[in-house]
Design an enzyme around this catalytic site. Structure first.
Site, mmCIF file in Angstrom:
data_model
loop_
_atom_site.group_PDB
_atom_site.id
_atom_site.type_symbol
_atom_site.label_atom_id
_atom_site.label_comp_id
_atom_site.label_asym_id
_atom_site.label_seq_id
_atom_site.Cartn_x
_atom_site.Cartn_y
_atom_site.Cartn_z
ATOM 1 C CB CYS A 1 5.640 17.374 -26.910
ATOM 2 S SG CYS A 1 6.520 17.889 -28.383
ATOM 3 C CG ASP B 1 4.772 21.227 -26.005
ATOM 4 O OD1 ASP B 1 4.950 20.314 -26.839
ATOM 5 O OD2 ASP B 1 4.453 22.375 -26.352
ATOM 6 C CB SER B 2 8.668 22.068 -28.090
ATOM 7 O OG SER B 2 7.398 22.357 -28.635
ATOM 8 C CE1 TYR C 1 12.310 21.020 -27.721
ATOM 9 C CE2 TYR C 1 11.155 18.975 -27.180
ATOM 10 C CZ TYR C 1 11.945 20.042 -26.790
ATOM 11 O OH TYR C 1 12.369 20.130 -25.487
ATOM 12 C CB CYS D 1 1.044 19.325 -33.375
ATOM 13 S SG CYS D 1 2.005 20.662 -32.616
ATOM 14 C CB THR E 1 7.647 16.720 -31.825
ATOM 15 O OG1 THR E 1 6.666 17.336 -32.656
ATOM 16 C CG2 THR E 1 8.971 16.667 -32.526
ATOM 17 C CD GLU F 1 5.620 28.229 -28.205
ATOM 18 O OE1 GLU F 1 6.154 29.018 -27.414
ATOM 19 O OE2 GLU F 1 5.142 27.132 -27.849
ATOM 20 C CG HIS G 1 2.166 24.207 -30.162
ATOM 21 N ND1 HIS G 1 3.079 23.260 -29.773
ATOM 22 C CD2 HIS G 1 2.666 25.408 -29.746
ATOM 23 C CE1 HIS G 1 4.100 23.859 -29.161
ATOM 24 N NE2 HIS G 1 3.868 25.154 -29.128
HETATM 25 N N1 DGL Z 1 3.544 20.524 -29.282
HETATM 26 C C1 DGL Z 1 4.539 19.866 -30.084
HETATM 27 C C2 DGL Z 1 3.941 18.602 -30.694
HETATM 28 O O1 DGL Z 1 2.954 18.120 -30.160
HETATM 29 C C3 DGL Z 1 5.165 20.910 -30.870
HETATM 30 C C4 DGL Z 1 6.008 20.691 -31.981
HETATM 31 C C5 DGL Z 1 7.216 21.529 -32.146
HETATM 32 O O2 DGL Z 1 7.788 22.039 -31.193
HETATM 33 O O3 DGL Z 1 7.598 21.593 -33.312
HETATM 34 O O4 DGL Z 1 4.411 18.025 -31.638
#
Ligand code: DGL
Length: 275
Positions: free
Chosen positions: A75, A12-13, A44, A186, A77, A154, A188
């Site tokens: 993730c 993931d990011s 991301y 998302c 994204t 985060e 997160h």
């Molecule tokens: N967890 C990512 C997602 O599911 C995070 C997005 C990000 O880094 O902007 O989209």
């Protein structure tokens, strides 16, 4: 590809994919896993798709070098930007990605209105357009990108005033329009479900896709004949491209896991190595 005990690679990011890792561990406790959080580049969500593809390819290479036999793009994204690209680049590697859970939401909504929370890149991608086309089925989708929410999570701010304000701005107008379901697009966002549920009330269903993704990973492993047969608990290794101490702290906060993550460094945006 390695034997049935090689890890499942998850990335993931940042820390969002830990919501998926948790679901994988609940469903398949014997599996070894390796988690990569690209905290040097989080978020991301507002980055160009091509850059997310380069990051995702480099992270995939690192996870494969560490023996991964399946990659979970934990993730939304990165899945929107890079899943098709990755499958093209690594044709023999099985990938499981994320897509907003519009299907179960559209099947169960009574009011015909569903809120979807995801990043700009996720909403812009072809994957989301295809999910909407295939599954929305006349249901009205109210979308919001929740600017700043990924960064709050985060930081471990799961119920601060600022986090609440971001969520209220997204959700209160949706409630006025009578949504009865919220899709978390998302990875997160499951970490703020208690706050979301407090804002929308218990009558609104909040969909965390992580358990369904874990079941999909198990199906793929079964089809490959590659389920880990061990009876003992698997090991999980954590890698971050950000600050190790910070990652260790948030890992303890989010998953109650006390470990020391390994540090990775980027070389440009095409290669990442564990240092
Ligand atoms: N967890 C990512 C997602 O599911 C995070 C997005 C990000 O880094 O902007 O989209």
């Amino acid at each position: 590809m390695t034997d049935n005990t090689g890890p499942i690679g998850v990335f993931d990011s940042g820390v969002g994919g830990l919501s998926v890792l948790r679901a994988l561990g609940d469903l398949m406790p014997a599996e070894n896993m390796i988690y990569f959080g690209d905290q040097a580049h989080v978020p991301y969500g507002a980055r160009p798709l091509e850059q997310i593809q380069r990051f995702s390819e480099a992270i995939t290479c690192l996870l494969l070098e560490n023996g991964s036999r399946l990659i979970v793009v934990a993730c939304n994204t990165a899945s929107a930007a890079a899943l098709t690209y990755l499958r093209g680049k690594f044709p023999v590697i099985p990938f499981v990605g994320m897509e907003p859970a519009v299907k179960p939401a559209a099947e169960t909504t009574k009011t015909g209105r569903v809120g979807v929370l995801a990043t700009p890149a996720t909403f812009q991608g072809a994957l989301y357009a295809s999910v909407v086309e295939r599954f929305a089925n006349g249901v009205e989708l109210l979308q919001h990108t929740c600017p700043g929410l990924v960064s709050q999570i985060e930081k471990g701010e799961l119920d601060s005033e600022e986090t609440r304000a971001i969520l209220e701005e997204a959700l209160l107008p949706m409630l006025e329009k009578n949504i009865d379901t919220v899709v978390l697009g998302c990875t997160h966002y499951p970490f703020v479900i208690p706050l979301i549920q407090e804002i929308v009330g218990e009558a609104v269903r909040v969909i965390d896709p992580a358990p369904a993704v874990a079941r999909q990973v198990r199906r793929v492993l079964e089809e490959m004949g590659s389920v880990n047969p061990s009876n003992s608990k698997g090991q999980t290794e954590f890698i971050t491209s950000g600050k190790v101490e910070r990652f260790d702290r948030i890992l303890e906060q989010l998953l109650s896991v006390k470990v020391h993550a390994r540090k990775a460094e980027w070389i440009g945006d095409q290669q990442v190595v564990v240092t």
